[in-house]
Design an enzyme around this catalytic site. Sequence first.
Site, PDB file in Angstrom:
ATOM      1  N   ARG A   1      18.534  -3.098  -5.200  1.00 42.25           N
ATOM      2  CA  ARG A   1      18.533  -1.640  -5.363  1.00 42.25           C
ATOM      3  C   ARG A   1      19.518  -0.919  -4.434  1.00 42.25           C
ATOM      4  O   ARG A   1      19.769   0.267  -4.593  1.00 42.25           O
ATOM      5  CB  ARG A   1      17.104  -1.100  -5.155  1.00 42.25           C
TER       6      ARG A   1
ATOM      7  N   GLU B   1      -0.324  -5.728  -4.107  1.00 45.24           N
ATOM      8  CA  GLU B   1       0.998  -5.132  -4.334  1.00 45.24           C
ATOM      9  C   GLU B   1       0.901  -3.989  -5.338  1.00 45.24           C
ATOM     10  O   GLU B   1       0.054  -4.015  -6.228  1.00 45.24           O
ATOM     11  CB  GLU B   1       1.968  -6.202  -4.850  1.00 45.24           C
TER      12      GLU B   1
ATOM     13  N   ASN C   1      14.915  -0.155   0.777  1.00 45.32           N
ATOM     14  CA  ASN C   1      15.212  -0.865  -0.466  1.00 45.32           C
ATOM     15  C   ASN C   1      16.385  -0.252  -1.212  1.00 45.32           C
ATOM     16  O   ASN C   1      17.032  -0.922  -2.000  1.00 45.32           O
ATOM     17  CB  ASN C   1      13.968  -0.898  -1.354  1.00 45.32           C
TER      18      ASN C   1
END
Length: 502
Positions: free
Chosen positions: A15, A159, A232
Amino acid sequence: MQQIAFVLAAGKGTRMRSEKPKVLHPLLGEPMLGYVLENIEKAAAQEVLLVLGYGRERIMPFYGERATIVIQEEQRGTGHAARVALDYLKHRGDRLEEIEILIVHGDTPLVSSTSLTRLHQAFKQNKSQAALLTAHVERPFGLGRVLRDAEGRVQKIVEEKDATDVERQIKEINVGVYLFEARYLEWALGQLSTDNAQGEYYLTDVIHLILTAGGNVTSVAAVDPDEALSINDRAELAVAEEALRRRILAYHMRQGVTIEMPDTVRIGPYVEIEPDVVIRPGTILMGATRIGKEAVIGPYSELKDVIVGDGALVRQTVAEAARIDDGATIGPFAYLRPGAQIGRGVRIGNFVEVKNSTIGEGSKVPHLAYVGDAIIGREVNMSCGTITVNYDGLEKHTTVIGDRAFIGCNVNLIAPVTIGDGAYVAAGSTIDQPVPRGALAIARARQMNKEDYVEAWLARKKEKRLGQKERVNKGTDFEHTSMDAPSSSSQHKKGTDDAQLS
Ligand code: UD1
Ligand code: CA
């Protein structure tokens, strides 16, 4: 017990949309991996295993010496990365009974060494088999949530992609920092599966596995929730950098540094500043810069790896790998390049560039000068427009100027050349021979005055122009000689005047 740290940094960081591996992206001039390693080195770890994969050839030159490199060829998840590192230890013959493992992600550079230390203390005190760092954050999106039972004990980590809607409401998240007894970690890693939303081996599942095996798991909240900021993409990079910037400024202000308009100031993590320094707006201090007490830096100065002495003043200046001694004043609009060594009380003024040169105590280069590869004594005066001509197209040469020499305006010093102590160089000179101490050097064409010249010259001009006009009126051909000569006749006249006067 010996502590070994695993730093997980094998992922590409898709990303980020970058050719550069994610962990090399800088915050305030330092790669994020540098912060992670620095903190681990401050805490208890005896050795760091750095797990690399994507872009390892670019990372190893920077960090290959600070850590043992372990390669994860294929990135199959954080659990797999930990497994690769643990297998390395086993293969090496380390005795797992005697080892505790600290695991830190390479993309969370704001984790503090204080939090690492607290986690370690809790781990020891509770005789835990595992411990994890958590944080309560406003926007937990994308992160692993910490599930607790009715008594508040950690149960497991879920998650984002595997969480239920109710679980997604939880704001306590997994920072990605853990401590384990190596044997428990080894066993739990062996139990992992890829049966989850991302088809990866999740390190986070190890927590639940250790609990079900009867292990004791401790959790500690990070000192500051910003420590959980992970990177990220570039937006998260900017958010993390901003948090770090404020943290660094707050630290210096607590140490007695005045920072004007702090929102405009950037200070790198390794910069040292003594009390009573004033950092003025728009200033950027990077690298191993050190500022001595009561110095004033800025407004709008950019310093990298610069040592500034006590009480110096550095206004609107760009400087790199330079030294500025006590009480020197630099700028406005000066450029100090690598190797510039500016002595005590020296004055470097506007539009002066100094490179690889030593300037002795009390000397002055107040305006419009280039000083390159020079050794300049004390109390030298280099007037406006002094140039060291240091480069012959192939090699650089040295200019040496003795104490108390005086270099007049607009002087070229063609190196290699030496000016003796106390010598004077007349304005406008081009010097390519040594000047002995105490001598006056004049190296310019002698002035010649033509008496009463101007009036006679103007008269001749006027006569000539009258003649031209007459020819034009008679229709004589007239051609412009200059390509861009204006077409209007009045402008044209002006143009020819200027050209002939010069
Ligand atoms: C991970 C955690 C999540 C936590 C978050 C904190 C898991 C499954 N999830 O999620 O609970 O809240 O971090 O930031 O662990 N890496 C490898 N090899 C791999 C995969 C990853 O070395 O095969 C490295 C990456 O380079 C990165 C770190 O591990 O530095 C974390 O991986 P990432 O994919 O960013 O995990 P998250 O999805 O952020
Ligand atoms: Ca991450």
